[in-house]
Design a protein around this motif. Structure first.
Motif, PDB file in Angstrom:
ATOM      1  N   ALA A 153      18.470  39.758  40.544  1.00 22.33           N
ATOM      2  CA  ALA A 153      19.728  39.451  41.246  1.00 22.33           C
ATOM      3  C   ALA A 153      20.695  40.639  41.192  1.00 22.33           C
ATOM      4  O   ALA A 153      21.350  40.966  42.185  1.00 22.33           O
ATOM      5  CB  ALA A 153      20.384  38.211  40.633  1.00 22.33           C
ATOM      6  N   ILE A 154      20.778  41.304  40.045  1.00 25.41           N
ATOM      7  CA  ILE A 154      21.732  42.413  39.954  1.00 25.41           C
ATOM      8  C   ILE A 154      21.233  43.613  40.759  1.00 25.41           C
ATOM      9  O   ILE A 154      22.019  44.334  41.376  1.00 25.41           O
ATOM     10  CB  ILE A 154      22.071  42.786  38.478  1.00 25.41           C
ATOM     11  N   ARG A 155      19.916  43.781  40.802  1.00 26.63           N
ATOM     12  CA  ARG A 155      19.395  44.888  41.634  1.00 26.63           C
ATOM     13  C   ARG A 155      19.672  44.615  43.112  1.00 26.63           C
ATOM     14  O   ARG A 155      20.096  45.500  43.841  1.00 26.63           O
ATOM     15  CB  ARG A 155      17.897  45.077  41.385  1.00 26.63           C
ATOM     16  N   ALA A 156      19.474  43.369  43.529  1.00 20.08           N
ATOM     17  CA  ALA A 156      19.742  43.024  44.932  1.00 20.08           C
ATOM     18  C   ALA A 156      21.237  43.160  45.245  1.00 20.08           C
ATOM     19  O   ALA A 156      21.635  43.384  46.396  1.00 20.08           O
ATOM     20  CB  ALA A 156      19.264  41.600  45.211  1.00 20.08           C
ATOM     21  N   THR A 157      22.061  43.012  44.207  1.00 24.34           N
ATOM     22  CA  THR A 157      23.511  43.071  44.404  1.00 24.34           C
ATOM     23  C   THR A 157      23.969  44.439  44.919  1.00 24.34           C
ATOM     24  O   THR A 157      24.961  44.522  45.640  1.00 24.34           O
ATOM     25  CB  THR A 157      24.235  42.724  43.079  1.00 24.34           C
ATOM     26  N   VAL A 158      23.238  45.492  44.558  1.00 26.55           N
ATOM     27  CA  VAL A 158      23.652  46.820  45.032  1.00 26.55           C
ATOM     28  C   VAL A 158      23.705  46.805  46.569  1.00 26.55           C
ATOM     29  O   VAL A 158      24.732  47.164  47.171  1.00 26.55           O
ATOM     30  CB  VAL A 158      22.703  47.923  44.498  1.00 26.55           C
ATOM     31  N   ASP A 159      22.639  46.328  47.198  1.00 30.74           N
ATOM     32  CA  ASP A 159      22.639  46.291  48.668  1.00 30.74           C
ATOM     33  C   ASP A 159      23.582  45.218  49.214  1.00 30.74           C
ATOM     34  O   ASP A 159      24.197  45.402  50.264  1.00 30.74           O
ATOM     35  CB  ASP A 159      21.214  46.081  49.201  1.00 30.74           C
ATOM     36  N   GLU A 160      23.693  44.097  48.501  1.00 31.70           N
ATOM     37  CA  GLU A 160      24.649  43.040  48.920  1.00 31.70           C
ATOM     38  C   GLU A 160      26.067  43.603  48.957  1.00 31.70           C
ATOM     39  O   GLU A 160      26.823  43.379  49.892  1.00 31.70           O
ATOM     40  CB  GLU A 160      24.636  41.875  47.924  1.00 31.70           C
ATOM     41  N   ALA A 161      26.428  44.309  47.873  1.00 27.48           N
ATOM     42  CA  ALA A 161      27.791  44.847  47.787  1.00 27.48           C
ATOM     43  C   ALA A 161      28.000  45.929  48.851  1.00 27.48           C
ATOM     44  O   ALA A 161      29.060  45.972  49.490  1.00 27.48           O
ATOM     45  CB  ALA A 161      28.049  45.400  46.389  1.00 27.48           C
ATOM     46  N   ILE A 162      26.986  46.764  49.053  1.00 23.28           N
ATOM     47  CA  ILE A 162      27.119  47.816  50.074  1.00 23.28           C
ATOM     48  C   ILE A 162      27.343  47.162  51.446  1.00 23.28           C
ATOM     49  O   ILE A 162      28.213  47.575  52.217  1.00 23.28           O
ATOM     50  CB  ILE A 162      25.871  48.735  50.089  1.00 23.28           C
ATOM     51  N   ALA A 163      26.578  46.106  51.734  1.00 18.68           N
ATOM     52  CA  ALA A 163      26.735  45.427  53.029  1.00 18.68           C
ATOM     53  C   ALA A 163      28.141  44.848  53.166  1.00 18.68           C
ATOM     54  O   ALA A 163      28.780  44.943  54.231  1.00 18.68           O
ATOM     55  CB  ALA A 163      25.683  44.329  53.168  1.00 18.68           C
ATOM     56  N   ALA A 164      28.660  44.264  52.075  1.00 15.99           N
ATOM     57  CA  ALA A 164      30.009  43.677  52.132  1.00 15.99           C
ATOM     58  C   ALA A 164      31.067  44.766  52.300  1.00 15.99           C
ATOM     59  O   ALA A 164      32.043  44.599  53.046  1.00 15.99           O
ATOM     60  CB  ALA A 164      30.273  42.859  50.868  1.00 15.99           C
TER      61      ALA A 164
END
Ligand SMILES: Cc1cc2nc3c(=O)[nH]c(=O)nc-3n(C[C@H](O)[C@H](O)[C@H](O)COP(=O)(O)OP(=O)(O)OC[C@H]3O[C@@H](n4cnc5c(N)ncnc54)[C@H](O)[C@@H]3O)c2cc1C
Length: 435
Positions: A86-97
């Protein structure tokens, strides 16, 4: 405050303080990344919610406006495989946001390098890799040798590095400012210069008035008053912009963030305007957390950061240091971050990220959103939700423990450099810290 704020005109209060009592659905205490992501996510999910954010100084005053700018896919503690994913996926999630909200924060996703400069930290980095379970190992990046590393960045004495692509370089204050503006655009009411003096179920008390809410979220991290997290300092310096020939010698065109992989590690980033910023622990804790009120690191810390930088990049020894600043992280007693929301009391909390809160605050914000809205999702089932760390011992035990742990890490580095063998001091430090 920090080089990051100074370079964009300084940190100023641009929003009014709370003028009188009010009622709302969610009151968020603290205008760093945790409070801001939570507020933004809540309003995006349910625009009918009245969300109020109360900040003692100005949004981005805390660690969120002072950090090393690593948006890193890693969590402190020993995350489970699902939490790690989840935290690894968060990098791209946060970049998208960040892109969706149109926030310009000098973001480049170049990955991160943990660089070994002696045989002991080389062996440790490679064995750290080997100790991980297979799925974690696959995610954790790969070892690159000295020649491969030199194609990216030329570090004096480097023996190789662990490269992980789950990291982006950011300018921290630009992200904090952009998030506050995005939250306001989404309809969050932000009050600055408003200190919450205490929190109880459904009420945040301030000197001016009370804010009554169904939910009160504590997002005050290293400034939290109650021994749930300890304020531990991290300090940084930034150089003047490097001349072109120094950059030619160093390389580092991929904007990777970089760690000097000692026990008392340093973290670096090449800034968008051609400087190098480097940070490390310095004096980690002062009596009764007095370090949380410090604005400038002590001279010894500045000199030691500069010496570490010059050792990594001798070519820049003549480039002056332009700025030095310090900030506080929130560290829970078991070095493990947590997200909590109790429907019975309406009290919620996220933090204790140690030095890895930039991405974690985004994951925490999305998780608090789901918890507060009462949704059962993959995020609410992650095992940092509801995690309760033991309380910190009071001073002097806390003072002795924290100072002792960092003394041992430094002693371990000195001993390993001298002997070329792994030191037991580091393991002892880990045991005292409960890691
Ligand atoms: C020097 C340094 C380098 C770091 N580098 C990195 C890095 O590269 N990558 C990474 O992932 N993490 C890093 N961290 C950690 C990261 O910055 C933090 O984990 C993250 O910013 C925490 O965000 P937050 O919103 O929880 O807390 P903060 O940003 O500290 O925000 C808390 C806010 O609460 C406000 N507040 C406090 N008390 C009250 C009150 N009573 N009433 C109202 N408001 C209050 C404060 O003014 C502050 O604005 C670093 C931290 C430091 C200090």
């Amino acid at each position: 405050m920090s080089f990051w704020w100074d370079s964009i005109g300084g940190l100023r209060r641009t929003r009014d303080p709370l003028g009188g009592p009010l009622e709302c659905d969610v009151a968020i205490v603290g205008g760093g990344y945790t409070g801001l992501w939570t507020a933004l996510e809540l309003r995006r999910a349910d625009p009918s919610l009245d969300v109020v954010l109360l900040e003692r100084e100005a949004c981005g005053f805390g660690a969120s406006g002072r950090n090393g700018g690593w948006l890193l896919g890693e969590l402190a503690g020993r995350p489970s495989e699902s939490l790690d994913a989840a935290i690894r996926a968060t990098v791209d999630e946060a970049i998208a946001a960040i892109e969706r909200e149109g926030i310009d924060c000098d973001l480049v996703k170049g990955g991160t390098l943990s660089v070994a400069v002696d045989p002991v930290n080389e062996a440790r980095l490679q064995s750290d890799e080997a100790n991980l379970s297979e799925p974690l190992m696959a995610q954790r990046g790969s070892w690159i040798d000295a020649d491969e590393l030199a194609k990216r960045v030329r570090v004096a004495g480097a023996r190789g590095a662990l490269f992980d692509d789950a990291c982006a370089r950011i300018q921290p204050a630009k992200l904090a400012r952009g998030l506050a503006e995005a939250a306001e655009r989404a309809g969050v009411r932000i009050f600055e210069g408003t200190e919450v003096t205490s929190i109880e179920p459904h009420v945040a008390h301030t000197a001016a008035a009370d804010v009554r809410a169904r939910w009160v979220v504590r997002a005050t991290e290293g400034y939290s008053p109650d021994g749930v997290v300890a304020p531990i300092s991290s300090s940084m310096i930034a150089t003047e912009p490097l001349p072109a020939d120094a950059w030619e010698e160093i390389g580092w065109q991929g904007c990777e963030t970089m760690m000097g992989a000692a026990h008392a590690y340093t973290y670096l980033q090449p800034t968008a305007d051609g400087r190098i910023a480097i940070g490390g622990r310095g004096t980690p804790y002062r009596w009764h957390g007095a370090n949380a009120r410090m604005e400038r690191p002590d001279d010894r810390t500045i000199a030691s950061l500069r010496a570490r930088l010059d050792a990594l990049f001798p070519a820049i020894a003549g480039v002056p240091t332009a700025a030095a600043w310090t900030g506080v992280l929130g560290v829970s007693r078991d070095w493990t971050p947590a997200v909590r929301a109790d429907p019975a009391t309406g009290l919620a909390f996220a933090g204790g990220y140690v030095g890895e809160g930039v991405a974690a605050a985004n994951l925490a914000g999305r998780t608090l959103r789901d918890l507060i809205l009462g949704h059962d999702t993959e995020l609410t089932r992650l095992d940092w939700v509801g995690h309760a760390s033991p309380r910190w011992e009071p001073d002097p035990l806390r003072w002795i423990g924290i100072r002792g742990v960092y003394m041992l890490y430094r002693a371990a580095d000195r001993s390993e450099a001298r002997s070329g063998k792994p030191s037991r001091w580091a393991a002892l430090a880990g045991r005292i810290a409960g890691r």
